[in-house]
Structures are given as structure tokens and as C-alpha cells.
Design a protein around this motif. Sequence first.
Motif, PDB file in Angstrom:
ATOM      1  N   VAL A 192      43.179  80.318  20.470  1.00  0.00           N
ATOM      2  CA  VAL A 192      42.295  80.154  19.320  1.00  0.00           C
ATOM      3  C   VAL A 192      41.865  78.689  19.329  1.00  0.00           C
ATOM      4  O   VAL A 192      42.685  77.796  19.537  1.00  0.00           O
ATOM      5  N   VAL A 226      42.292  73.065  20.660  1.00  0.00           N
ATOM      6  CA  VAL A 226      43.300  74.128  20.553  1.00  0.00           C
ATOM      7  C   VAL A 226      44.635  73.612  20.025  1.00  0.00           C
ATOM      8  O   VAL A 226      45.509  74.405  19.670  1.00  0.00           O
ATOM      9  N   THR A 239      54.427  74.392  24.805  1.00  0.00           N
ATOM     10  CA  THR A 239      54.259  75.451  23.800  1.00  0.00           C
ATOM     11  C   THR A 239      55.620  75.871  23.249  1.00  0.00           C
ATOM     12  O   THR A 239      55.773  76.104  22.044  1.00  0.00           O
ATOM     13  N   THR A 244      58.331  75.139  33.411  1.00  0.00           N
ATOM     14  CA  THR A 244      58.721  73.743  33.183  1.00  0.00           C
ATOM     15  C   THR A 244      59.134  73.122  34.504  1.00  0.00           C
ATOM     16  O   THR A 244      60.292  73.257  34.934  1.00  0.00           O
ATOM     17  N   ARG A 277      59.691  70.103  35.278  1.00  0.00           N
ATOM     18  CA  ARG A 277      60.710  69.053  35.148  1.00  0.00           C
ATOM     19  C   ARG A 277      61.979  69.538  34.448  1.00  0.00           C
ATOM     20  O   ARG A 277      62.920  68.769  34.268  1.00  0.00           O
ATOM     21  N   SER A 319      62.205  70.270  31.288  1.00  0.00           N
ATOM     22  CA  SER A 319      62.300  69.546  30.011  1.00  0.00           C
ATOM     23  C   SER A 319      62.248  70.501  28.813  1.00  0.00           C
ATOM     24  O   SER A 319      61.333  70.442  27.993  1.00  0.00           O
ATOM     25  N   ILE A 345      54.249  72.743  40.121  1.00  0.00           N
ATOM     26  CA  ILE A 345      54.403  74.005  40.859  1.00  0.00           C
ATOM     27  C   ILE A 345      53.036  74.647  41.103  1.00  0.00           C
ATOM     28  O   ILE A 345      52.183  74.692  40.199  1.00  0.00           O
ATOM     29  N   HIS A 387      47.385  72.466  29.130  1.00  0.00           N
ATOM     30  CA  HIS A 387      47.733  71.831  30.409  1.00  0.00           C
ATOM     31  C   HIS A 387      48.047  72.903  31.459  1.00  0.00           C
ATOM     32  O   HIS A 387      47.545  72.860  32.586  1.00  0.00           O
ATOM     33  N   THR A 388      48.862  73.875  31.058  1.00  0.00           N
ATOM     34  CA  THR A 388      49.144  74.973  31.996  1.00  0.00           C
ATOM     35  C   THR A 388      47.871  75.757  32.284  1.00  0.00           C
ATOM     36  O   THR A 388      47.584  76.101  33.437  1.00  0.00           O
TER      37      THR A 388
HETATM   38  N1  LIG Z   1      45.423  77.205  20.035  1.00  0.00           N
HETATM   39  C1  LIG Z   1      46.031  77.988  20.881  1.00  0.00           C
HETATM   40  O1  LIG Z   1      45.647  79.132  21.087  1.00  0.00           O
HETATM   41  C2  LIG Z   1      47.243  77.491  21.635  1.00  0.00           C
HETATM   42  C3  LIG Z   1      47.808  78.273  22.653  1.00  0.00           C
HETATM   43  C4  LIG Z   1      48.917  77.781  23.328  1.00  0.00           C
HETATM   44  C5  LIG Z   1      49.447  76.540  22.977  1.00  0.00           C
HETATM   45  N2  LIG Z   1      48.858  75.835  21.988  1.00  0.00           N
HETATM   46  C6  LIG Z   1      49.390  74.508  21.597  1.00  0.00           C
HETATM   47  O2  LIG Z   1      49.273  73.621  22.687  1.00  0.00           O
HETATM   48  C7  LIG Z   1      50.253  72.587  22.518  1.00  0.00           C
HETATM   49  C8  LIG Z   1      51.011  72.394  23.807  1.00  0.00           C
HETATM   50  O3  LIG Z   1      50.094  72.108  24.823  1.00  0.00           O
HETATM   51  P1  LIG Z   1      50.573  71.858  26.319  1.00  0.00           P
HETATM   52  O4  LIG Z   1      49.348  71.893  27.148  1.00  0.00           O
HETATM   53  O5  LIG Z   1      51.455  70.656  26.351  1.00  0.00           O
HETATM   54  O6  LIG Z   1      51.514  73.137  26.545  1.00  0.00           O
HETATM   55  P2  LIG Z   1      51.890  73.982  27.812  1.00  0.00           P
HETATM   56  O7  LIG Z   1      50.768  74.077  28.787  1.00  0.00           O
HETATM   57  O8  LIG Z   1      52.437  75.253  27.270  1.00  0.00           O
HETATM   58  O9  LIG Z   1      53.075  73.136  28.450  1.00  0.00           O
HETATM   59  C9  LIG Z   1      52.812  72.077  29.349  1.00  0.00           C
HETATM   60  C10 LIG Z   1      54.013  71.950  30.252  1.00  0.00           C
HETATM   61  O10 LIG Z   1      54.120  73.095  31.090  1.00  0.00           O
HETATM   62  C11 LIG Z   1      54.647  72.738  32.336  1.00  0.00           C
HETATM   63  N3  LIG Z   1      53.658  72.967  33.372  1.00  0.00           N
HETATM   64  C12 LIG Z   1      52.340  73.203  33.241  1.00  0.00           C
HETATM   65  N4  LIG Z   1      51.764  73.388  34.443  1.00  0.00           N
HETATM   66  C13 LIG Z   1      52.761  73.256  35.358  1.00  0.00           C
HETATM   67  C14 LIG Z   1      52.825  73.336  36.769  1.00  0.00           C
HETATM   68  N5  LIG Z   1      51.733  73.589  37.519  1.00  0.00           N
HETATM   69  N6  LIG Z   1      54.017  73.128  37.366  1.00  0.00           N
HETATM   70  C15 LIG Z   1      55.126  72.875  36.646  1.00  0.00           C
HETATM   71  N7  LIG Z   1      55.134  72.793  35.305  1.00  0.00           N
HETATM   72  C16 LIG Z   1      53.972  72.987  34.674  1.00  0.00           C
HETATM   73  C17 LIG Z   1      54.959  71.249  32.254  1.00  0.00           C
HETATM   74  O11 LIG Z   1      56.285  71.200  31.778  1.00  0.00           O
HETATM   75  P3  LIG Z   1      57.324  70.018  32.139  1.00  0.00           P
HETATM   76  O12 LIG Z   1      56.696  68.767  31.601  1.00  0.00           O
HETATM   77  O13 LIG Z   1      58.553  70.452  31.405  1.00  0.00           O
HETATM   78  O14 LIG Z   1      57.472  70.018  33.608  1.00  0.00           O
HETATM   79  C18 LIG Z   1      53.971  70.785  31.202  1.00  0.00           C
HETATM   80  O15 LIG Z   1      54.357  69.568  30.583  1.00  0.00           O
HETATM   81  C19 LIG Z   1      51.156  73.030  21.375  1.00  0.00           C
HETATM   82  O16 LIG Z   1      50.798  72.364  20.213  1.00  0.00           O
HETATM   83  C20 LIG Z   1      50.854  74.509  21.247  1.00  0.00           C
HETATM   84  O17 LIG Z   1      51.095  75.006  19.962  1.00  0.00           O
HETATM   85  C21 LIG Z   1      47.760  76.264  21.319  1.00  0.00           C
END
Ligand SMILES: NC(=O)c1ccc[n+]([C@@H]2O[C@H](COP(=O)([O-])OP(=O)(O)OC[C@H]3O[C@@H](n4cnc5c(N)ncnc54)[C@H](OP(=O)(O)O)[C@@H]3O)[C@@H](O)[C@H]2O)c1
Length: 274
Positions: free
Chosen positions: A48, A55, A94, A135, A137, A139, A182, A206-207
Motif C-alpha cells: 500500500v 510505502v 518488515t 536476512t 546478516r 539481524s 543473497i 529494499h527486498t
Molecule cells: N506499505 C507497505 O505495503 C509495506 C510493505 C512491506 C513493508 N513495509 C514497511 O517497510 C519498512 C521496512 O522496509 P525495508 O525495506 O527495510 O524492509 P525489508 O525489505 O522487509 O527488509 C530489508 C532487509 O531484508 C534483508 N534483505 C533484503 N534483500 C536481501 C538480499 N538480497 N539478501 C539478503 N538479505 C536481504 C536485509 O536484511 P539484513 O539487513 O538483516 O541482512 C535487509 O536489511 C517497514 O516500515 C515496513 O512496515 C511497508
Amino acid sequence: MAGDSHLEPLEVLYEADGLAAADLPPELTRLYGGPLGFDEPRLFANFVSTIDGVVAIPSIPKSNAVIAAGSKGDHFVMGLLRAFADVVLIGSGTLRSSPEGTWLPEKVFPPAAAAFAGLRHARDRPEKPEVAVLTGRGSIDPAHPLLESGALVLTSERGAARLGGELPPASAIVSLGEDTSIDPHAVVSALHERGHRLILSEAGPHTFGDLLGAGVVDELFLTVSPLLAGNAGQDSRFRLVEAEDLNPLARARTLSIRRHEEHVFLRYELDRGA
Ligand SMILES: NC(=O)c1ccc[n+]([C@@H]2O[C@H](COP(=O)([O-])OP(=O)(O)OC[C@H]3O[C@@H](n4cnc5c(N)ncnc54)[C@H](OP(=O)(O)O)[C@@H]3O)[C@@H](O)[C@H]2O)c1
């Protein structure tokens, strides 16, 4: 269906011809405004966003609730997509932002709990989708209730070493190589190897950016909320795609457009070759 009286069905403004249609319980067909189905295997993401593409607002806890602006239609679609999924993929960001998150269909839209369960039963799927946490790392907080109740952790060798034996017994860990960054193809292969054909990404931007850059995303469900968020830079807001520049630009085809009150529901198919 008990308790759905407050949700008017989504209004269908456009739908492409020839889309897959699963045998949905009638209540779900009614609320979605028609059938829904997926070719398999498929990876579909759900977000959303504000009108200006935001987002997440990192300074606000549970900012996606703020961004969804209380839309019951958005909650219903989120539940419906979870009910279809074999596995829900999230990233560590997330997981961290939802300290009580379960990623279960009925938790996000309880009035349709029975119909969601009926859909899973009719499709011969387990009672609930698996949740996979990415994840590199390692974390993540092993005490998160999702991990206590059982999830799959996809990480690197370094991440696995960092988590050590800390994960609760209900959860499993899979190491996908040395690199903490990864390859998304390895993520998808690991999920396919566990028999998961329909992968719902509820990971953050980010993912999503990584998945998109690797060309493994088949579809995007995007709810546009009637809000504008601005962006002062320095991570004050996350936009839909937080990744390296996409070169060439990713291209999408519109599969459906729906409306519920002031929210617009877009379904796109990504051109994986782009
Ligand atoms: N509005 C919406 O629909 C929506 C949907 C989903 C999330 N969100 C929000 O988005 C925010 C979080 O965003 P985000 O981008 O940080 O979350 P995310 O994409 O869920 O998490 C990012 C983490 O995922 C891991 N990661 C991603 N790609 C990777 C890869 N290729 N290889 C290894 N690890 C990988 C890494 O973890 P490590 O750092 O641990 O290695 C990275 O720091 C939150 O506030 C959440 O509520 C909003």
C-alpha cells in the motif's frame, strides 16, 4: 459470512481478459468483485502506498497502518492474497517493524477467516502459509513471536553463525551461501524446493527492489491510498522501490483496477525480461 457487513465489495473498473480464476468461496468472489487466481509458479508482491509512492515512514512505528489510512478494502485484499499464498516472504526490516506480526490471512481481516480457510482447504493447501524471513546478516530478534510460532529464516553462512542456536525450535534456518547479499534467484529456488508454488512478498521496498532487479517478480498488487507524504531525503520516507537504479526500467502491464471508497487497487504483471 459473519461480520462482513461493513465491507462493500470492491468495484471493478478494469480487468484484463483471460486471467486465471480459482474456485473461490462465494463470499470472497463477492467482496473482491469477481474471481481471482494465479498461474503457477508465481511470485506476487503486495504494497500500500501514498499517491506519491511512499510505502514506509521509518520514524513512525507501524507506518503502513498510517499509510493504509484504515482501509478495510486493503485489509481484505491483503488477507485474500495471504490465503492464496504457499509462503509469505518478508525481510528483516518488515519483521522488525511489526513486533507482533503473524502474517496470517485471518489476522488482517478476521470477518473472512472462515472463507480464507475454505479457500486454502479447497486448494488443498495447509491451514496456514509458511512465513519466510530474509536476512542476509542475520539481524533479527530470535524472540519475535513469529519465530516462536515457527518460520523459515533465509540467511547467509555469516547470518546463520550470528544467529547461532538462538532460534526457537519451531523455526528452521536455511543458509544460502557466503554472501550476506543473497541472489534473489537462490531465495526463490529455496522456496520452490520446499514445494512453495505461490510466493507472496510482503517484504519492504529494499527486498522488493532486489527481487525486481533480479527479474523474479511476476505481479504487483498496489493499493494507492489517498495521501501524500513528501520526502525530505535521508531515509525520511521509503518509496516503493529502494534499490539500485533499475536499468533498463522495469515495465508492467495492467491486469486490473478496482476501487473501494477512496482507495484504488492496481494489479500489474511485470515483464520479467525487461
Ligand atoms: N506499505 C507497505 O505495503 C509495506 C510493505 C512491506 C513493508 N513495509 C514497511 O517497510 C519498512 C521496512 O522496509 P525495508 O525495506 O527495510 O524492509 P525489508 O525489505 O522487509 O527488509 C530489508 C532487509 O531484508 C534483508 N534483505 C533484503 N534483500 C536481501 C538480499 N538480497 N539478501 C539478503 N538479505 C536481504 C536485509 O536484511 P539484513 O539487513 O538483516 O541482512 C535487509 O536489511 C517497514 O516500515 C515496513 O512496515 C511497508
